[in-house]
Design a protein around this motif. Structure first.
Motif, PDB file in Angstrom:
ATOM      1  N   UNK A  14       0.840  -1.203   0.000  1.00 27.33           N
ATOM      2  CA  UNK A  14       0.000   0.000   0.000  1.00 27.33           C
ATOM      3  C   UNK A  14       0.872   1.250   0.000  1.00 27.33           C
ATOM      4  N   UNK A  15       1.917   1.254   0.791  1.00 28.22           N
ATOM      5  CA  UNK A  15       2.836   2.394   0.844  1.00 28.22           C
ATOM      6  C   UNK A  15       3.487   2.630  -0.521  1.00 28.22           C
ATOM      7  N   UNK A  16       3.960   1.559  -1.142  1.00 29.21           N
ATOM      8  CA  UNK A  16       4.596   1.688  -2.457  1.00 29.21           C
ATOM      9  C   UNK A  16       3.606   2.197  -3.505  1.00 29.21           C
ATOM     10  N   UNK A  17       2.365   1.724  -3.434  1.00 31.38           N
ATOM     11  CA  UNK A  17       1.334   2.174  -4.376  1.00 31.38           C
ATOM     12  C   UNK A  17       1.009   3.655  -4.166  1.00 31.38           C
ATOM     13  N   UNK A  18       0.938   4.092  -2.911  1.00 31.44           N
ATOM     14  CA  UNK A  18       0.663   5.503  -2.620  1.00 31.44           C
ATOM     15  C   UNK A  18       1.783   6.394  -3.152  1.00 31.44           C
ATOM     16  N   UNK A  19       3.022   5.964  -2.983  1.00 32.18           N
ATOM     17  CA  UNK A  19       4.155   6.746  -3.474  1.00 32.18           C
ATOM     18  C   UNK A  19       4.169   6.748  -4.999  1.00 32.18           C
ATOM     19  N   UNK A  20       3.771   5.645  -5.616  1.00 32.12           N
ATOM     20  CA  UNK A  20       3.711   5.589  -7.076  1.00 32.12           C
ATOM     21  C   UNK A  20       2.653   6.566  -7.605  1.00 32.12           C
ATOM     22  N   UNK A  21       1.502   6.621  -6.942  1.00 31.67           N
ATOM     23  CA  UNK A  21       0.427   7.500  -7.385  1.00 31.67           C
ATOM     24  C   UNK A  21       0.721   8.978  -7.117  1.00 31.67           C
ATOM     25  N   UNK A  22       1.426   9.260  -6.023  1.00 35.52           N
ATOM     26  CA  UNK A  22       1.744  10.639  -5.656  1.00 35.52           C
ATOM     27  C   UNK A  22       3.229  10.716  -5.301  1.00 35.52           C
ATOM     28  N   UNK A  23       4.100  10.978  -6.260  1.00 28.68           N
ATOM     29  CA  UNK A  23       5.544  10.952  -5.998  1.00 28.68           C
ATOM     30  C   UNK A  23       6.094  12.255  -5.399  1.00 28.68           C
ATOM     31  N   UNK A  24       5.364  12.859  -4.475  1.00 29.38           N
ATOM     32  CA  UNK A  24       5.829  14.067  -3.804  1.00 29.38           C
ATOM     33  C   UNK A  24       5.181  14.139  -2.419  1.00 29.38           C
ATOM     34  N   UNK A  25       5.789  14.916  -1.533  1.00 31.88           N
ATOM     35  CA  UNK A  25       5.303  15.062  -0.160  1.00 31.88           C
ATOM     36  C   UNK A  25       4.016  15.887  -0.141  1.00 31.88           C
ATOM     37  N   UNK A  26       3.044  15.459   0.628  1.00 33.30           N
ATOM     38  CA  UNK A  26       1.769  16.169   0.741  1.00 33.30           C
ATOM     39  C   UNK A  26       1.917  17.523   1.437  1.00 33.30           C
ATOM     40  N   UNK A  27       2.923  17.670   2.289  1.00 32.90           N
ATOM     41  CA  UNK A  27       3.080  18.910   3.041  1.00 32.90           C
ATOM     42  C   UNK A  27       4.007  19.905   2.352  1.00 32.90           C
ATOM     43  N   UNK A  28       5.207  19.464   1.953  1.00 29.31           N
ATOM     44  CA  UNK A  28       6.189  20.429   1.422  1.00 29.31           C
ATOM     45  C   UNK A  28       6.436  20.282  -0.072  1.00 29.31           C
ATOM     46  N   UNK A  29       5.996  19.201  -0.691  1.00 32.46           N
ATOM     47  CA  UNK A  29       6.109  19.046  -2.128  1.00 32.46           C
ATOM     48  C   UNK A  29       7.401  18.446  -2.638  1.00 32.46           C
ATOM     49  N   UNK A  30       8.341  18.114  -1.767  1.00 33.05           N
ATOM     50  CA  UNK A  30       9.601  17.525  -2.216  1.00 33.05           C
ATOM     51  C   UNK A  30       9.381  16.083  -2.683  1.00 33.05           C
ATOM     52  N   UNK A  31      10.322  15.578  -3.464  1.00 31.67           N
ATOM     53  CA  UNK A  31      10.216  14.196  -3.925  1.00 31.67           C
ATOM     54  C   UNK A  31      11.360  13.336  -3.384  1.00 31.67           C
ATOM     55  N   UNK A  32      12.040  13.819  -2.353  1.00 35.37           N
ATOM     56  CA  UNK A  32      13.174  13.097  -1.758  1.00 35.37           C
ATOM     57  C   UNK A  32      12.763  12.335  -0.508  1.00 35.37           C
ATOM     58  N   UNK A  33      13.224  11.104  -0.378  1.00 36.53           N
ATOM     59  CA  UNK A  33      13.061  10.277   0.828  1.00 36.53           C
ATOM     60  C   UNK A  33      11.598  10.181   1.269  1.00 36.53           C
ATOM     61  N   UNK A  34      10.746   9.694   0.402  1.00 33.88           N
ATOM     62  CA  UNK A  34       9.310   9.627   0.677  1.00 33.88           C
ATOM     63  C   UNK A  34       8.951   8.420   1.526  1.00 33.88           C
TER      64      UNK A  34
END
Length: 112
Positions: free
Chosen positions: A52-72
């Motif tokens: 589920x975690x991998x699928x969520x990161x695949x669907x949204x490859x950025x942080x919900x709060x700050x928008x970065x795409x590093x170390x999700x």
């Protein structure tokens, strides 16, 4: 002391019966009984959570709060201990820094 035969032998000298060099009865090699909770290994959550975690990161490859795409990471919106579940609608994607900040705020009583 050989853990199997409970016989003393000098340090570094193997047991004459089993060739073990362990010196204490309580010594164990291999897996730890209580692995650290602060690791990035998938030992704390089951296989379903990892998917589920991998699928969520695949669907949204950025942080919900700050928008970065590093170390999700995946974050439970409603924690499991409060009745949450390992489903996609209860997971949001946060970077590790925002996840740690949110966790610290959550412990102090702030909920978001």
């Amino acid at each position: 002391m050989c853990p199997r035969h409970k016989k003393l032998h000098p340090l570094g000298v193997p047991c004459t019966l089993c060739a073990s060099t362990a010196n204490t009865a309580g010594s164990s090699r291999g897996k730890r009984k209580h692995p650290s909770k602060n690791t990035r290994t998938p030992g704390r959550y089951d296989y379903r959570w990892q998917k589920v975690r991998a699928e969520a990161i695949r669907l949204q490859p950025y942080c919900s709060f700050c928008g970065t795409s590093n170390d999700l990471t995946g974050d439970h919106i409603l924690p499991l201990k409060e009745g949450g579940s390992n489903t996609l609608d209860n997971v949001r994607v946060l970077c590790r820094q925002c996840n740690t900040r949110r966790e610290n705020d959550y412990r102090q009583g702030k909920r978001y």
